[in-house]
Design a protein around this motif. Sequence first.
Motif, short mmCIF file in Angstrom:
data_model
loop_
_atom_site.label_atom_id
_atom_site.label_comp_id
_atom_site.label_asym_id
_atom_site.label_seq_id
_atom_site.Cartn_x
_atom_site.Cartn_y
_atom_site.Cartn_z
N ALA A 1 0.22 -0.32 4.58
CA ALA A 1 1.52 -0.82 5.04
C ALA A 1 2.68 0.12 4.79
N GLY A 2 2.45 1.30 4.21
CA GLY A 2 3.61 2.17 3.99
C GLY A 2 3.29 3.53 3.41
N PHE A 3 2.51 3.55 2.32
CA PHE A 3 2.22 4.82 1.64
C PHE A 3 1.44 5.75 2.57
N LYS A 4 1.60 7.05 2.32
CA LYS A 4 0.86 8.05 3.08
C LYS A 4 -0.62 7.69 3.14
N LEU A 5 -1.20 7.75 4.33
CA LEU A 5 -2.54 7.22 4.55
C LEU A 5 -3.63 8.08 3.92
N ASP A 6 -4.70 7.40 3.49
CA ASP A 6 -5.86 8.06 2.93
C ASP A 6 -6.93 8.26 4.00
N SER A 7 -7.70 9.31 3.84
CA SER A 7 -8.82 9.56 4.75
C SER A 7 -10.09 8.92 4.18
N VAL B 1 -5.96 1.50 -1.98
CA VAL B 1 -6.38 2.58 -1.09
C VAL B 1 -5.61 2.43 0.21
N HIS B 2 -5.06 3.51 0.70
CA HIS B 2 -4.07 3.44 1.77
C HIS B 2 -4.69 3.63 3.15
N ASN B 3 -5.51 2.68 3.51
CA ASN B 3 -6.07 2.61 4.85
C ASN B 3 -6.64 1.21 5.05
N TYR B 4 -7.34 1.01 6.16
CA TYR B 4 -7.95 -0.28 6.46
C TYR B 4 -9.45 -0.10 6.53
N GLU B 5 -10.17 -1.00 5.87
CA GLU B 5 -11.63 -0.95 5.92
C GLU B 5 -12.19 -2.36 5.78
N ARG B 6 -13.25 -2.66 6.53
CA ARG B 6 -13.90 -3.97 6.49
C ARG B 6 -15.39 -3.81 6.27
N ARG C 1 -13.33 1.23 9.88
CA ARG C 1 -12.49 2.13 9.08
C ARG C 1 -11.37 2.66 9.97
N ILE C 2 -10.14 2.37 9.59
CA ILE C 2 -8.98 2.79 10.39
C ILE C 2 -7.92 3.34 9.44
N SER C 3 -7.50 4.56 9.66
CA SER C 3 -6.44 5.17 8.85
C SER C 3 -5.16 5.24 9.66
N LYS C 4 -4.54 4.07 9.84
CA LYS C 4 -3.28 3.95 10.57
C LYS C 4 -2.43 2.90 9.86
N PHE C 5 -1.12 3.01 10.04
CA PHE C 5 -0.22 2.03 9.43
C PHE C 5 -0.31 0.70 10.16
N GLY C 6 -0.31 -0.38 9.40
CA GLY C 6 -0.38 -1.69 10.02
C GLY C 6 -0.47 -2.81 9.01
N TYR C 7 -0.99 -3.94 9.44
CA TYR C 7 -1.11 -5.14 8.61
C TYR C 7 -2.18 -6.01 9.23
#
Length: 638
Positions: A583-589, A539-544, A601-607
């Motif tokens: 880290a690269g693919f088009k981000l998911d909402s 899944v193309h976002n960040y979530e904890r 929940r963050i939908s931004k490119f990063g690591y």
Amino acid sequence: MATPFRVLQILLVFTIFILTPSNIYSVSVSSERLVRSTLEEFRNHTAISEFRMLNRRHLLNCPVTNRYLQLNISSVGSTLSDDEYVTVNVTGVLFPSSRYWVAMISPSHSSVEICIENAIKYQQTGDLSSLPLLCHYPVKAQYLSKDPDYLRCNKKECKTYLGGECLLRTCGATLSFHVINIRTDIEFVLFDGGFETPCVLKRSQPLTFANPNQPLYGHISTIDSTATSMRLRWVSADKNPQQVQYGNGQVAKSSVSTFSQKDMCTSLLESPAVDFGWHDPGYIHSAIMTALHPSTTYSYKYGSDSAGWSNQIKFKTPPAGGSDELKFVAYGDMGKAPLDSSVEHFIQPGSVTVIKAIGEEIVSSRGLDSIFHIGDISYATGFLVEWDFFLHLITPLASQLPYMTAIGNHERDYIDSGSVYITPDSGGECGVPYETYFPMPTPAKDKPWYSIEQGSVHFTVISTEHNWSVNSEQYEWMNNDMAAVDRKRTPWLIFTGHRPMYSSSPGLPILPSVDNDFVDAVEPLLLANKVDLALFGHVHNYERSCAVYKQECKAMPRKDENGIDTYDNTNYTAPVYAVIGMAGFKLDSFATNVNSWSLARISKFGYIRAHATKNELKIEFVNAHSRNVEDSFRFIKT
């Protein structure tokens, strides 16, 4: 009884692999709507574009000839270097059209005009058009309109004079293509008609690389938890063994491997990897540097006198398992993006920014020890030249620090391949290029699961694409591996795999983000073995999450004196889950209704950046654009 996830998979594969234009129109109206909506969802999910559909287009005859039209190529030298920008000049255009475009094709002898007219071979990506355009897929392409002066005809040339007056003026365009050494010669082709109705106008002469044998794209990885040996892998067109020279006069000879079209997966419908997506990978060299010391910097170069040598490079060994401190970064779903204005087969727009940000970490005083990339590595998906561009992108990082990986759906999955999931996501690669380029310390070929210890952390790395069901080989392995961890030696246990167990991004009805069968089988193992942190991509976002089990928070973090969420695992309750596929693919909402277990929940490119000692494991989400830390949490044990 089949689960809803499996039923939807079967529907997807049936739609893509079986239906043809003729029988689509024979189904009922409701079924036709379902088929078309399924195809549209799949196209959006896989980022299919007009350029990616190029091999399904009719190649037309251009209706008008233009004797003034010219296609000229200028390079740094008479032959191509390993990394340069090539200038493509198009002149003699009578009427500037927004439908003119230039493709870079390799190898140059690929047929532009004649292909076997077998429509069903090309329907695996969800497109049901009838014929291929090129027998070999273009590496990249640009519309002439990328030159802002082209459509305005600011680059005029007079072709006919009468009495000193210009009677006929033509227009031109200049494009810049980033070219790397892919070992086979290339050509540039000028088309009219856009990507949907293309026809050939002009072709350049072949351009060759100055040294196809040049050793390139070196990347290192650890082979065990002692950090006293490191594997170096690189690519060359030279099949003869080469060597790495490192340390104080130490030398290691390379073993040489490669793969061919016959090693790729296919079915009744030929896959891209064995057909129009194939590109010769050259030879992959591997050498083991031994007698090293943990947490130590060395220099090396690789190659041979006959093939050439790399530059001198410095690399750092990680801390040995059981030592106190480890600093690493991790992410999933990176891929690559062009460094010019081209379109390519598959573009992951955030990848370049993420690589640059991590590169800054390496040269800063932060002292990184290793990198973990958990699935969806290059997104080549059967278009093999994409691996070269990905390796080129990560070389500044992976040549200096161990680059540890996990396999993802876009490396492994294909129908009838033995993968858990029968979608055609690997384009027929079926893990062969991935395991060739990135050999991890796994039990055997096509068993891409392993564990490694660095500093105070034990990493258990699994394949979500291989059988993980209860009592399967991988299930027994992961249970035994985690149960055997000495928590006094490595107090932190991090579990990694590509597909997530928790995500607030639902995905598509036909491709949900979370497979409940996977969760039901494996989640109890994580709880039983007291996993501290589980890292996933896909899944193309960040979530904890909170410390969660079966969708219920078993413990919530508390704010420390610095306002950082702190999980006290002295009295263990449940794992914390983090999705890091940003880290690269088009981000998911994210879904609008927030799950109770979802804390960030963050939908931004990063690591993520991690710092582990025996007493603390701290994790930060770094925004690759701003370099700011946008989420931070830590684990402690007292």
